[in-house]
Design a protein around this motif. Structure first.
Motif, short mmCIF file in Angstrom:
data_model
loop_
_atom_site.label_atom_id
_atom_site.label_comp_id
_atom_site.label_asym_id
_atom_site.label_seq_id
_atom_site.Cartn_x
_atom_site.Cartn_y
_atom_site.Cartn_z
N PHE A 1 0.82 -1.23 0.08
CA PHE A 1 -0.11 -0.20 -0.02
C PHE A 1 0.95 1.28 -0.07
N GLU A 2 2.20 1.03 -0.01
CA GLU A 2 2.97 2.28 -0.28
C GLU A 2 2.88 2.74 -1.90
N GLU A 3 2.21 1.83 -2.76
CA GLU A 3 1.95 2.37 -4.11
C GLU A 3 0.69 2.95 -4.17
N ASN A 4 0.05 3.49 -5.43
CA ASN A 4 -0.66 4.10 -5.58
C ASN A 4 -1.82 3.12 -5.95
N LEU A 5 -1.77 1.98 -6.34
CA LEU A 5 -2.81 1.11 -6.49
C LEU A 5 -2.61 -0.48 -6.10
N VAL A 6 -3.55 -1.08 -5.61
CA VAL A 6 -3.56 -2.35 -4.90
C VAL A 6 -4.71 -3.19 -5.34
N ASP A 7 -4.49 -4.33 -5.86
CA ASP A 7 -5.86 -5.07 -6.19
C ASP A 7 -5.77 -6.48 -5.18
N VAL A 8 -6.96 -6.98 -5.23
CA VAL A 8 -6.88 -8.29 -4.29
C VAL A 8 -5.89 -9.41 -4.92
N GLN A 9 -5.80 -9.52 -6.33
CA GLN A 9 -5.08 -10.31 -6.72
C GLN A 9 -3.54 -10.52 -6.46
N LEU A 10 -3.15 -9.11 -6.42
CA LEU A 10 -1.71 -8.84 -6.10
C LEU A 10 -1.42 -9.14 -4.78
N ILE A 11 -2.66 -9.00 -3.56
CA ILE A 11 -2.36 -9.20 -2.52
C ILE A 11 -2.12 -10.91 -2.22
N GLU A 12 -3.00 -11.57 -3.06
CA GLU A 12 -3.02 -12.86 -2.86
C GLU A 12 -1.77 -13.45 -3.40
N GLU A 13 -1.34 -13.10 -4.44
CA GLU A 13 -0.30 -13.63 -4.85
C GLU A 13 1.06 -13.40 -4.09
N SER A 14 1.07 -12.40 -3.47
CA SER A 14 2.17 -12.03 -2.44
C SER A 14 2.15 -12.87 -1.21
N LEU A 15 0.86 -13.34 -0.70
CA LEU A 15 0.83 -14.18 0.11
C LEU A 15 1.29 -15.52 -0.24
N LEU A 16 0.90 -15.97 -1.16
CA LEU A 16 1.13 -17.56 -1.73
C LEU A 16 2.59 -17.53 -2.20
N TYR A 17 3.17 -16.59 -2.82
CA TYR A 17 4.64 -16.51 -3.07
C TYR A 17 5.49 -16.48 -1.52
N ALA A 18 5.04 -16.06 -0.59
CA ALA A 18 5.78 -15.88 0.82
C ALA A 18 5.65 -17.29 1.41
N MET A 19 4.34 -17.90 1.10
CA MET A 19 4.13 -19.26 1.68
C MET A 19 5.27 -20.32 1.07
N VAL A 20 5.57 -20.01 -0.22
CA VAL A 20 6.47 -21.15 -0.85
C VAL A 20 8.00 -20.74 -0.60
N ASP A 21 8.29 -19.47 -0.42
CA ASP A 21 9.58 -18.80 -0.28
C ASP A 21 9.84 -19.04 0.93
N GLU A 22 9.16 -18.87 2.03
CA GLU A 22 9.28 -19.00 3.62
C GLU A 22 9.08 -20.39 4.29
N PHE A 23 8.10 -20.89 3.68
CA PHE A 23 7.49 -22.15 4.40
C PHE A 23 7.73 -23.45 3.45
N ASP A 24 7.80 -22.86 2.10
CA ASP A 24 8.11 -24.30 1.19
C ASP A 24 6.67 -24.99 1.18
N THR A 25 5.71 -24.07 1.13
CA THR A 25 4.23 -24.88 1.16
C THR A 25 3.66 -23.95 0.00
#
Length: 207
Positions: A71-95
Motif C-alpha cells: 500500500f505504499e504504491e498508488n494502486l493495489v488489487d486483491v489478486q496482487l495481495i493474494e499472489e504476495s501471500l502465496l509467494y511468501a508461503m512458498v519462499d518462507e515455508f516451502d508450502t
C-alpha cells in the motif's frame, strides 16, 4: 461469499501512495492487516509446525509487513495481495496453497482498508479483541505442578539442611582459666620435709 480478484483500491489523482496521512488511521490499518494474516489458518498451521524453521513466527509477522508495504504504491488489487501471500508461503515455508484461503485474506485486507478510509474500525477492533482473548486463554492455562520426588529431593531440602547446620550450637570457646598446665612443676617440699609430687587432675600425695 463471491470475491472479485480484480477488485482494487487506487489513490486519488496526484497522490502517489495509498498510505494514510493520518498516523492513527495508518496504525489501525496495519493492525488490521496483522489480524487478517493471523486469521489465515494455513499460515498458522505452517507456523505451529515450524515449516519455516525456528523463526516461523517471525516470518508470519514479516508477511504482514509485506502486505502493508504493497500500500505504499498508488494502486493495489486483491489478486496482487493474494499472489504476495502465496509467494511468501512458498519462499518462507516451502508450502503451496491450492485453495482460495489466500484470496479470502486478500479480500479482507481490501475491506479493512476501505473501512479505515471511511473512519470505521469495528472490523479491526472485533478481530483484535478476539485475538487478545485467545492469547489470554493460552496464558491463563493451569500451570503444571511438579510434585517433589522422595528419591530425588529438590534443592529446597538441601537449603533446609544448610539452615539447620547454620543453627548448630557454636563451638566451645577455650577458657584459659580452665586449662591444665601440662608442664611438670618442680618438687614441693612440705613443712615436714617430705617431697610432694604434683599430678594432673589429682591432689598431690606424699611419697
Amino acid at each position: 461469499m463471491q470475491i472479485d480478484p480484480a477488485d482494487y483500491i487506487e489513490a486519488p489523482e496526484g497522490v502517489t501512495t495509498l498510505r494514510f496521512n493520518n498516523e492513527k488511521q495508518q496504525a489501525k490499518f496495519e493492525l488490521g492487516v496483522c489480524m487478517a494474516v493471523y486469521k489465515w489458518d494455513e499460515l498458522n498451521t505452517a507456523v505451529e509446525n515450524s515449516w519455516g524453521g525456528p523463526n516461523s513466527a517471525e516470518k508470519r509477522d514479516w508477511i504482514s509487513g509485506v502486505v502493508i508495504d504493497l500500500f505504499e504504491e498508488n494502486l493495489v488489487d486483491v489478486q496482487l495481495i493474494e499472489e504476495s501471500l502465496l509467494y511468501a508461503m512458498v519462499d518462507e515455508f516451502d508450502t503451496e496453497i491450492d485453495n482460495d484461503s489466500a484470496l479470502e485474506i486478500a479480500a479482507l485486507v481490501v475491506k479493512i482498508y476501505r473501512e479505515i478510509h471511511l473512519g470505521q474500525t469495528a472490523t479491526v477492533d472485533t478481530m483484535y479483541e478476539k485475538f487478545q482473548a485467545k492469547q489470554a486463554s493460552r496464558s491463563s492455562a493451569a500451570p503444571v505442578v511438579i510434585a517433589s520426588d522422595p528419591n530425588n529431593p529438590s534443592d529446597d531440602d538441601d537449603d533446609e539442611d544448610e539452615e539447620d547446620e547454620g543453627q548448630q550450637a557454636p563451638a566451645l570457646v577455650q577458657d584459659d582459666s580452665m586449662q591444665v598446665d601440662d608442664e611438670p612443676q618442680g618438687p614441693i617440699v612440705d613443712e615436714d620435709g617430705f617431697e610432694t609430687v604434683q599430678r594432673k587432675g589429682r591432689r598431690g600425695g606424699r611419697r
